[in-house]
Design an enzyme around this catalytic site. Structure first.
Site, PDB file in Angstrom:
ATOM      1  N   ALA A   1      52.294  18.331  76.268  1.00 40.33           N
ATOM      2  CA  ALA A   1      50.953  18.344  76.851  1.00 40.33           C
ATOM      3  C   ALA A   1      50.736  19.508  77.811  1.00 40.33           C
ATOM      4  O   ALA A   1      49.606  19.796  78.199  1.00 40.33           O
ATOM      5  CB  ALA A   1      50.691  17.028  77.588  1.00 40.33           C
TER       6      ALA A   1
ATOM      7  N   ARG B   1      52.711  30.315  82.992  1.00 46.46           N
ATOM      8  CA  ARG B   1      53.558  31.489  83.196  1.00 46.46           C
ATOM      9  C   ARG B   1      53.684  32.343  81.942  1.00 46.46           C
ATOM     10  O   ARG B   1      54.163  33.479  81.996  1.00 46.46           O
ATOM     11  CB  ARG B   1      54.944  31.056  83.681  1.00 46.46           C
ATOM     12  CG  ARG B   1      54.945  30.573  85.131  1.00 46.46           C
ATOM     13  CD  ARG B   1      56.211  29.834  85.478  1.00 46.46           C
ATOM     14  NE  ARG B   1      57.407  30.642  85.252  1.00 46.46           N
ATOM     15  CZ  ARG B   1      58.649  30.157  85.324  1.00 46.46           C
ATOM     16  NH1 ARG B   1      58.840  28.869  85.600  1.00 46.46           N
ATOM     17  NH2 ARG B   1      59.687  30.937  85.114  1.00 46.46           N
TER      18      ARG B   1
ATOM     19  N   LYS C   1      51.599  27.139  75.561  1.00 50.48           N
ATOM     20  CA  LYS C   1      52.880  27.680  75.103  1.00 50.48           C
ATOM     21  C   LYS C   1      53.474  26.925  73.920  1.00 50.48           C
ATOM     22  O   LYS C   1      54.122  27.528  73.065  1.00 50.48           O
ATOM     23  CB  LYS C   1      53.886  27.727  76.245  1.00 50.48           C
ATOM     24  CG  LYS C   1      54.332  26.381  76.802  1.00 50.48           C
ATOM     25  CD  LYS C   1      55.361  26.599  77.900  1.00 50.48           C
ATOM     26  CE  LYS C   1      55.824  25.285  78.510  1.00 50.48           C
ATOM     27  NZ  LYS C   1      56.834  25.497  79.571  1.00 50.48           N
TER      28      LYS C   1
END
Length: 457
Positions: A21, A26, A33
């Site tokens: 989730a 970053r 991601k």
């Protein structure tokens, strides 16, 4: 690494919950991601694949509104549950419970951003819990740089006393290099009760699974620790880690092809998706990229700089520095250098596609030859036809596309332009620079602009 080559039998009675989730800020990307692709799979798909190899039951993947697109990418390989708000890992697991079948008595909880995790390690954590009869077991690793990870505090007997998040850790605890990997095996019934006792973090308000480790220790049933390699358990948080993981996956996949008799001249520069099938004695030169559901036949040689996607190539072919997408190529075909075969092409046996030739939605019958600097779009070429250099089929009139048919044994001269739907008949020929606006009958020869018949059949 071949997904069809399984090791030990899959464990029965274990369902994996995969937490996917998180967005992963970053990564500096607008794409969450876990959706980023790594050698033919989204990042979380590698974790799903490992769980599928480890356990007989279908996994449950926990998604957020931001990562909902992962469900389609997984293609039905897992069930999904939604965590509507980012309220922590314990809340994510609670959301997954509703999607679990009643038969799921043991659970394996994994993170969707650990694509190098293996089925063997997943099974090892489950077995460790079973053998100790503990309600929960966890995986840990000794990190080169533990910054950002929860530290695992060990008891004197080697079990886990608790996991301390870095922001809550003392200086002494921060010096500990053993960190929590976010991989747990847990008894479902115990988990359901234990989740109710987790209190929100004072710092974030989120509910963390790590509290379960302290709860198990306090109850006198401490969690055993399974130590795994850092490379398998370290999560992907930024582009640097993503690149390192991609290289490691490439190495795994390429080692599998080498083991099966594929000649990878330089495995460090060949990028091959996990779905790709390559027969023994095929040769893959340096700098080749093979993507999607591509298959390469025995003794076929793929030259440096080639990029092949979702294409089947038969035996004894040669592809020299060319791009091929979504097409089918039979045996004994040579392509390139620098040819571009676009989606929808079918190339029969013993054909030649020369340098700087481009084909789109085109079929070549057996023995046909397409010379260099040609473009064939929406074209059907008959057996043994010879397409001269610079031949173009003008398949689009500004409104719609039309098909061109070039008959068997036909011959086009250099620079022939065929304006669809005009075609060239069986055994017909054109001279250099001919512009074909109407069909050339079988056996005839045409020249000029526009084409005129100079020799009847």
């Amino acid at each position: 690494m071949n997904p069809s080559s399984r090791g030990p039998e899959r464990l029965e009675g274990v369902t994996a919950i995969i937490l996917a989730a998180g967005v992963g800020s970053r990564m500096q990307s607008q794409v969450p991601k876990v959706l980023h692709h790594l050698l033919g799979r989204p990042m979380a798909g590698w974790v799903v694949a490992a769980a599928s190899e480890a356990f007989a039951a279908t996994s449950v993947v926990v998604l957020s509104p931001a990562t909902a697109g992962l469900a389609e990418l997984l293609g039905g390989s897992a069930s999904v549950a939604e965590q509507p708000k980012p309220l922590g890992t314990a809340d994510a697991v609670r959301c997954a419970l509703a999607a679990l079948p009643a038969s799921a008595k043991e659970l394996l909880i994994a993170c969707g951003d650990t694509p190098l995790i293996t089925a063997a390690l997943m099974r090892e954590v489950v077995v460790a819990r079973r053998e100790t009869n503990a309600p929960i077991a966890l995986a840990a690793f000794d990190a080169d740089d533990p910054t950002g990870y929860g530290r695992v505090i060990e008891s004197s007997d080697g079990s886990a006393e608790c996991v301390v998040e870095e922001r809550d850790a003392s200086e002494e605890q921060r010096a500990i290099g053993t960190v929590n990997a976010g991989l747990y095996a847990v008894d479902r019934a115990w988990l359901v009760d234990a989740l109710g006792s987790i209190t929100p973090s004072k710092a974030s308000g989120e509910l963390y699974l790590t509290e379960l480790i302290a709860a198990a220790h306090a109850a006198g049933t401490p969690a055993p620790i399974v130590y795994g390699p850092e490379i398998e358990l370290e999560g992907v948080n930024d582009r640097h880690q993503f690149a390192n993981v991609a290289a490691a996956l490439r190495e795994r996949i390429n080692e599998g092809h080498l083991d099966r008799g594929v000649a990878l001249i330089d495995p460090t520069t060949a990028w091959i998706d996990v779905q790709v099938q390559i027969a023994a004695d095929a040769v893959i030169e340096p700098g080749v990229t093979l993507l999607g559901g591509t298959s390469i036949g025995a003794r076929t040689r793929v030259g440096s700089g080639s990029r092949i996607e979702a294409t089947s190539i038969g035996e004894d072919c040669i592809v020299r520095s060319s791009a091929i997408e979504g097409s089918s190529i039979a045996s004994h075909v040579d392509v390139g250098p620098f040819a571009h075969i676009r989606p929808g092409c079918t190339i029969a046996a013993n054909c030649h596609v020369g340098n700087f030739a481009e084909l789109k939605a085109t079929s070549l019958a057996a023995g046909a030859k397409v010379g260099h600097h040609s473009y064939l779009g929406d074209t059907e070429v008959g057996e043994r036809a010879n397409i001269g250099a610079g031949t173009i089929t003008a398949n689009y009139n500004g409104v719609q596309k039309h098909k061109t048919i070039i008959g068997a044994d036909a011959f086009t001269g250099v620079g022939t332009l065929i304006v669809a739907p005009a075609g060239i008949g069986i055994g017909a020929k054109t001279g250099a620079g001919t512009v074909v606006l109407a069909d050339i009958p079988d056996g005839c020869t045409a020249v000029g602009v526009p084409a005129r018949i100079i020799r009847e059949a």
